[in-house]
Design a protein around this motif. Sequence first.
Motif, mmCIF file in Angstrom:
data_model
loop_
_atom_site.group_PDB
_atom_site.id
_atom_site.type_symbol
_atom_site.label_atom_id
_atom_site.label_comp_id
_atom_site.label_asym_id
_atom_site.label_seq_id
_atom_site.Cartn_x
_atom_site.Cartn_y
_atom_site.Cartn_z
ATOM 1 N N UNK A 143 0.823 -1.222 0.000
ATOM 2 C CA UNK A 143 0.000 0.000 0.000
ATOM 3 C C UNK A 143 0.853 1.266 0.000
ATOM 4 N N UNK A 144 2.165 1.090 0.044
ATOM 5 C CA UNK A 144 3.074 2.233 0.023
ATOM 6 C C UNK A 144 3.480 2.551 -1.417
ATOM 7 N N UNK A 145 4.295 3.591 -1.584
ATOM 8 C CA UNK A 145 4.781 3.950 -2.915
ATOM 9 C C UNK A 145 6.136 3.314 -3.207
ATOM 10 N N UNK A 146 6.601 2.446 -2.335
ATOM 11 C CA UNK A 146 7.887 1.786 -2.544
ATOM 12 C C UNK A 146 7.846 0.858 -3.752
ATOM 13 N N UNK A 147 8.921 0.821 -4.511
ATOM 14 C CA UNK A 147 9.023 -0.132 -5.611
ATOM 15 C C UNK A 147 9.297 -1.516 -5.033
ATOM 16 N N UNK A 148 9.168 -2.545 -5.870
ATOM 17 C CA UNK A 148 9.460 -3.896 -5.385
ATOM 18 C C UNK A 148 10.918 -4.016 -4.950
ATOM 19 N N UNK A 149 11.808 -3.327 -5.640
ATOM 20 C CA UNK A 149 13.223 -3.347 -5.255
ATOM 21 C C UNK A 149 13.407 -2.717 -3.882
ATOM 22 N N UNK A 150 12.709 -1.600 -3.633
ATOM 23 C CA UNK A 150 12.804 -0.932 -2.332
ATOM 24 C C UNK A 150 12.148 -1.775 -1.230
ATOM 25 N N UNK A 151 11.085 -2.466 -1.581
ATOM 26 C CA UNK A 151 10.450 -3.362 -0.610
ATOM 27 C C UNK A 151 11.422 -4.474 -0.230
ATOM 28 N N UNK A 152 12.145 -4.989 -1.225
ATOM 29 C CA UNK A 152 13.134 -6.041 -0.968
ATOM 30 C C UNK A 152 14.196 -5.546 0.016
ATOM 31 N N UNK A 153 14.619 -4.302 -0.145
ATOM 32 C CA UNK A 153 15.625 -3.731 0.764
ATOM 33 C C UNK A 153 15.061 -3.621 2.178
ATOM 34 N N UNK A 154 13.805 -3.204 2.290
ATOM 35 C CA UNK A 154 13.157 -3.084 3.599
ATOM 36 C C UNK A 154 13.042 -4.446 4.282
ATOM 37 N N UNK A 155 12.802 -5.470 3.471
ATOM 38 C CA UNK A 155 12.602 -6.808 4.011
ATOM 39 C C UNK A 155 13.907 -7.603 4.113
ATOM 40 N N UNK A 156 15.015 -6.967 3.695
ATOM 41 C CA UNK A 156 16.333 -7.609 3.754
ATOM 42 C C UNK A 156 16.351 -8.928 2.977
ATOM 43 N N UNK A 157 15.820 -8.858 1.760
ATOM 44 C CA UNK A 157 15.841 -10.040 0.902
ATOM 45 C C UNK A 157 16.047 -9.588 -0.536
ATOM 46 N N UNK A 158 16.124 -10.530 -1.456
ATOM 47 C CA UNK A 158 16.356 -10.194 -2.854
ATOM 48 C C UNK A 158 15.054 -9.795 -3.543
ATOM 49 N N UNK A 159 15.143 -9.002 -4.609
ATOM 50 C CA UNK A 159 13.947 -8.662 -5.388
ATOM 51 C C UNK A 159 13.230 -9.920 -5.903
ATOM 52 N N UNK A 160 13.983 -10.957 -6.220
ATOM 53 C CA UNK A 160 13.382 -12.198 -6.703
ATOM 54 C C UNK A 160 12.481 -12.823 -5.630
ATOM 55 N N UNK A 161 12.920 -12.728 -4.363
ATOM 56 C CA UNK A 161 12.118 -13.271 -3.257
ATOM 57 C C UNK A 161 10.821 -12.485 -3.102
ATOM 58 N N UNK A 162 10.912 -11.170 -3.232
ATOM 59 C CA UNK A 162 9.715 -10.331 -3.157
ATOM 60 C C UNK A 162 8.750 -10.676 -4.292
ATOM 61 N N UNK A 163 9.303 -10.882 -5.489
ATOM 62 C CA UNK A 163 8.470 -11.270 -6.620
ATOM 63 C C UNK A 163 7.791 -12.620 -6.357
ATOM 64 N N UNK A 164 8.477 -13.494 -5.632
ATOM 65 C CA UNK A 164 7.902 -14.787 -5.268
ATOM 66 C C UNK A 164 6.712 -14.606 -4.321
ATOM 67 N N UNK A 165 6.856 -13.703 -3.326
ATOM 68 C CA UNK A 165 5.745 -13.409 -2.420
ATOM 69 C C UNK A 165 4.550 -12.884 -3.210
#
Length: 214
Positions: free
Chosen positions: A164-186
């Motif tokens: 619900x934020x304006x963060x990109x998936x890459x920025x979300x990955x940084x917040x979650x301390x994981x890779x962008x690929x993992x975020x895409x998996x979620x």
Amino acid sequence: MKKTIVIVDDHLLIAKAIEGIISNFEDFEVIDVAENGKDMIDKFERDKKIPDIILLDISMPIMDGFETALWLKKNHPNIKVMALSMQGDDNSVIKMIKNGAKGYLLKNTHPKDLETALIKLSSDGFFYPDWASKVIFSNMADEKNNEKKKKISEREKEFLTYTVTELSYKEIAEKMCCSPRTVESYRDQLCEKFDLKTRVGLAVFAIKNGFAKS
């Protein structure tokens, strides 16, 4: 041979009126009338007359329709129970179905429709008018989604809070301390579970289900 019916309703005038209507049906006959579930059980034990069908009111003293349907489900599962009530709210319909009712009609049903319902109940084992079917299927869909929600992992919940934020998936990955690929998996797993297509859909889902941070 006619199918036998017992009417369970605490309003005697209504019960007798229904009995009179059914007396005109070719394939059915009323063999008894009971004022509530307890009265029905007492008559079963005394008279040993077990019907094919129970027409069951819901709001009754001593032992109401919900309790009676559940008792019948446990003790006489072969009896087909048709709820016949003034109560058409979703909760009453779902509770009666869960307690074993195989059909549901409102008392303002036309006599011809009652006969059709009884025929369908006898031949198919169940009968629900369109409005009741919609209630049942909607409830089934809600229960299915609720089961899926229980299977959302803590990391998927965390991901949902960021949708619900304006963060990109890459920025979300940084917040979650994981890779962008993992975020895409979620993202892909959640979209598949709940038939969602876009991030907007994920965000709306997160808000509706309390996963978004306030």
